[in-house]
Design a protein around this motif. Structure first.
Motif, PDB file in Angstrom:
ATOM      1  N   SER A   6       0.869  -1.310  -0.022  1.00 29.21           N
ATOM      2  CA  SER A   6      -0.026  -0.076  -0.066  1.00 29.21           C
ATOM      3  C   SER A   6       0.580   1.218   0.011  1.00 29.21           C
ATOM      4  N   ILE A   7       0.273   2.416  -0.319  1.00 30.28           N
ATOM      5  CA  ILE A   7       0.891   3.743  -0.338  1.00 30.28           C
ATOM      6  C   ILE A   7       1.437   3.928   1.239  1.00 30.28           C
ATOM      7  N   LEU A   8       0.632   3.654   2.425  1.00 26.32           N
ATOM      8  CA  LEU A   8       1.209   3.931   3.513  1.00 26.32           C
ATOM      9  C   LEU A   8       2.279   3.098   3.784  1.00 26.32           C
ATOM     10  N   GLN A   9       2.325   1.971   3.407  1.00 27.56           N
ATOM     11  CA  GLN A   9       3.598   1.263   3.800  1.00 27.56           C
ATOM     12  C   GLN A   9       4.740   1.803   2.819  1.00 27.56           C
ATOM     13  N   LEU A  10       4.776   2.059   1.973  1.00 26.07           N
ATOM     14  CA  LEU A  10       5.866   2.782   0.891  1.00 26.07           C
ATOM     15  C   LEU A  10       6.082   4.059   1.696  1.00 26.07           C
ATOM     16  N   VAL A  11       5.528   4.905   2.160  1.00 24.68           N
ATOM     17  CA  VAL A  11       5.338   6.188   2.812  1.00 24.68           C
ATOM     18  C   VAL A  11       6.243   5.793   4.124  1.00 24.68           C
ATOM     19  N   GLY A  12       5.767   4.997   4.820  1.00 25.44           N
ATOM     20  CA  GLY A  12       6.375   4.634   5.912  1.00 25.44           C
ATOM     21  C   GLY A  12       7.702   4.127   5.903  1.00 25.44           C
ATOM     22  N   VAL A  13       8.216   3.425   4.883  1.00 22.96           N
ATOM     23  CA  VAL A  13       9.648   2.960   4.521  1.00 22.96           C
ATOM     24  C   VAL A  13      10.545   4.215   4.236  1.00 22.96           C
ATOM     25  N   VAL A  14       9.983   4.983   3.264  1.00 20.99           N
ATOM     26  CA  VAL A  14      10.659   6.211   2.962  1.00 20.99           C
ATOM     27  C   VAL A  14      10.942   7.101   3.945  1.00 20.99           C
ATOM     28  N   THR A  15       9.968   7.135   4.970  1.00 23.65           N
ATOM     29  CA  THR A  15      10.035   8.091   6.385  1.00 23.65           C
ATOM     30  C   THR A  15      11.181   7.690   7.142  1.00 23.65           C
ATOM     31  N   LEU A  16      11.082   6.388   7.460  1.00 20.84           N
ATOM     32  CA  LEU A  16      11.990   5.854   8.254  1.00 20.84           C
ATOM     33  C   LEU A  16      13.535   5.682   7.639  1.00 20.84           C
ATOM     34  N   ALA A  17      13.378   5.462   6.486  1.00 19.84           N
ATOM     35  CA  ALA A  17      15.046   5.537   5.892  1.00 19.84           C
ATOM     36  C   ALA A  17      15.686   7.231   5.827  1.00 19.84           C
ATOM     37  N   ALA A  18      14.552   8.134   5.707  1.00 14.88           N
ATOM     38  CA  ALA A  18      14.948   9.485   5.625  1.00 14.88           C
ATOM     39  C   ALA A  18      15.259   9.812   7.072  1.00 14.88           C
ATOM     40  N   SER A  19      14.356   9.343   8.234  1.00 12.77           N
ATOM     41  CA  SER A  19      14.923   9.716   9.523  1.00 12.77           C
ATOM     42  C   SER A  19      16.377   9.029   9.814  1.00 12.77           C
ATOM     43  N   ALA A  20      16.654   7.807   9.522  1.00 15.47           N
ATOM     44  CA  ALA A  20      17.754   7.229   9.741  1.00 15.47           C
ATOM     45  C   ALA A  20      19.029   7.914   9.195  1.00 15.47           C
ATOM     46  N   ALA A  21      18.820   8.356   8.041  1.00 13.80           N
ATOM     47  CA  ALA A  21      19.735   9.190   7.406  1.00 13.80           C
ATOM     48  C   ALA A  21      20.145  10.473   7.973  1.00 13.80           C
ATOM     49  N   ILE A  22      19.041  11.083   8.417  1.00 13.83           N
ATOM     50  CA  ILE A  22      19.248  12.483   9.264  1.00 13.83           C
ATOM     51  C   ILE A  22      19.881  12.326  10.374  1.00 13.83           C
ATOM     52  N   TRP A  23      19.347  11.099  11.262  1.00 13.46           N
ATOM     53  CA  TRP A  23      20.023  10.965  12.431  1.00 13.46           C
ATOM     54  C   TRP A  23      21.409  10.624  12.413  1.00 13.46           C
ATOM     55  N   VAL A  24      21.854   9.631  11.353  1.00 12.20           N
ATOM     56  CA  VAL A  24      23.267   9.617  11.218  1.00 12.20           C
ATOM     57  C   VAL A  24      24.174  10.718  10.900  1.00 12.20           C
ATOM     58  N   ALA A  25      23.610  11.707  10.060  1.00 12.73           N
ATOM     59  CA  ALA A  25      24.155  12.903   9.829  1.00 12.73           C
ATOM     60  C   ALA A  25      24.326  13.853  11.006  1.00 12.73           C
ATOM     61  N   VAL A  26      23.391  13.920  11.777  1.00 14.86           N
ATOM     62  CA  VAL A  26      23.465  14.811  13.100  1.00 14.86           C
ATOM     63  C   VAL A  26      24.650  13.999  14.031  1.00 14.86           C
ATOM     64  N   LEU A  27      24.375  12.783  14.151  1.00 16.06           N
ATOM     65  CA  LEU A  27      25.449  12.099  14.973  1.00 16.06           C
ATOM     66  C   LEU A  27      26.892  12.243  14.503  1.00 16.06           C
ATOM     67  N   VAL A  28      27.042  12.235  13.194  1.00 17.82           N
ATOM     68  CA  VAL A  28      28.467  12.283  12.641  1.00 17.82           C
ATOM     69  C   VAL A  28      29.114  13.882  12.978  1.00 17.82           C
ATOM     70  N   ARG A  29      28.018  14.669  12.689  1.00 23.02           N
ATOM     71  CA  ARG A  29      28.418  16.056  12.963  1.00 23.02           C
ATOM     72  C   ARG A  29      28.953  16.453  14.427  1.00 23.02           C
ATOM     73  N   VAL A  30      27.945  15.780  15.608  1.00 24.63           N
ATOM     74  CA  VAL A  30      28.125  16.023  16.866  1.00 24.63           C
ATOM     75  C   VAL A  30      29.760  15.490  17.115  1.00 24.63           C
ATOM     76  N   LEU A  31      29.758  14.378  16.575  1.00 28.97           N
ATOM     77  CA  LEU A  31      31.092  13.692  16.971  1.00 28.97           C
ATOM     78  C   LEU A  31      32.293  14.458  16.402  1.00 28.97           C
ATOM     79  N   ARG A  32      32.143  14.678  15.256  1.00 27.65           N
ATOM     80  CA  ARG A  32      33.092  15.545  14.407  1.00 27.65           C
ATOM     81  C   ARG A  32      33.392  16.931  15.363  1.00 27.65           C
ATOM     82  N   ARG A  33      32.403  17.511  15.625  1.00 27.40           N
ATOM     83  CA  ARG A  33      32.556  18.797  16.206  1.00 27.40           C
ATOM     84  C   ARG A  33      33.166  19.010  17.798  1.00 27.40           C
ATOM     85  N   ASP A  34      32.864  17.525  18.278  1.00 23.62           N
ATOM     86  CA  ASP A  34      33.264  17.227  19.688  1.00 23.62           C
ATOM     87  C   ASP A  34      34.742  16.869  19.398  1.00 23.62           C
ATOM     88  N   THR A  35      35.282  16.167  18.483  1.00 23.83           N
ATOM     89  CA  THR A  35      36.687  15.610  18.295  1.00 23.83           C
ATOM     90  C   THR A  35      37.238  17.162  18.050  1.00 23.83           C
TER      91      THR A  35
END
Length: 119
Positions: A6-35
């Motif tokens: 269904s469309i909702l399942q596809l939107v859910g997968v895309v949302t989860l993937a985008a959230s994971a990518a944003i989370w990784v980007a923020v984590l890398v930025r925080v760790l680099r700034r801290d280093t």
């Protein structure tokens, strides 16, 4: 697009993937700034006479962990409460399950809840 998804399942997968990518980007930025901040701080405070390095703590993005276990909860009982507790434990230890399950615990002539009017 697959037919059985269904469309909702596809939107859910895309949302989860985008959230994971944003989370990784923020984590890398925080760790680099801290280093980078640690490196700058250590260069400013470097003293030639001290060769031993200070231990480095966790990065700012990671919460501090406790060095000890949480304090145990303790409740002081009065002598009456203590005696009641001992009596309860004694009664629970004496009660042995009888064959036949809970119905087998009733003695002859005893009725259960709701059985008083039955003959």
């Amino acid at each position: 697009m697959p037919e059985h998804v269904s469309i909702l399942q596809l939107v859910g997968v895309v949302t989860l993937a985008a959230s994971a990518a944003i989370w990784v980007a923020v984590l890398v930025r925080v760790l680099r700034r801290d280093t980078a901040m640690r490196r700058a701080r250590s260069e400013r405070s470097a003293r030639p006479e001290r060769s031993a390095r200070r231990p480095v703590g966790p990065p700012r993005g990671v919460p501090r962990q406790r060095s000890s276990a949480p304090q145990a909860e303790n409740v002081e009982l009065t002598s009456v409460e203590r005696e009641a507790f001992v009596d309860l434990i004694r009664r629970l230890g004496e009660e042995r399950p009888r064959p036949g399950g809970p119905a087998g615990r009733r003695g002859a002539g005893e009725t259960g809840v709701g059985e008083a009017g039955r003959s």
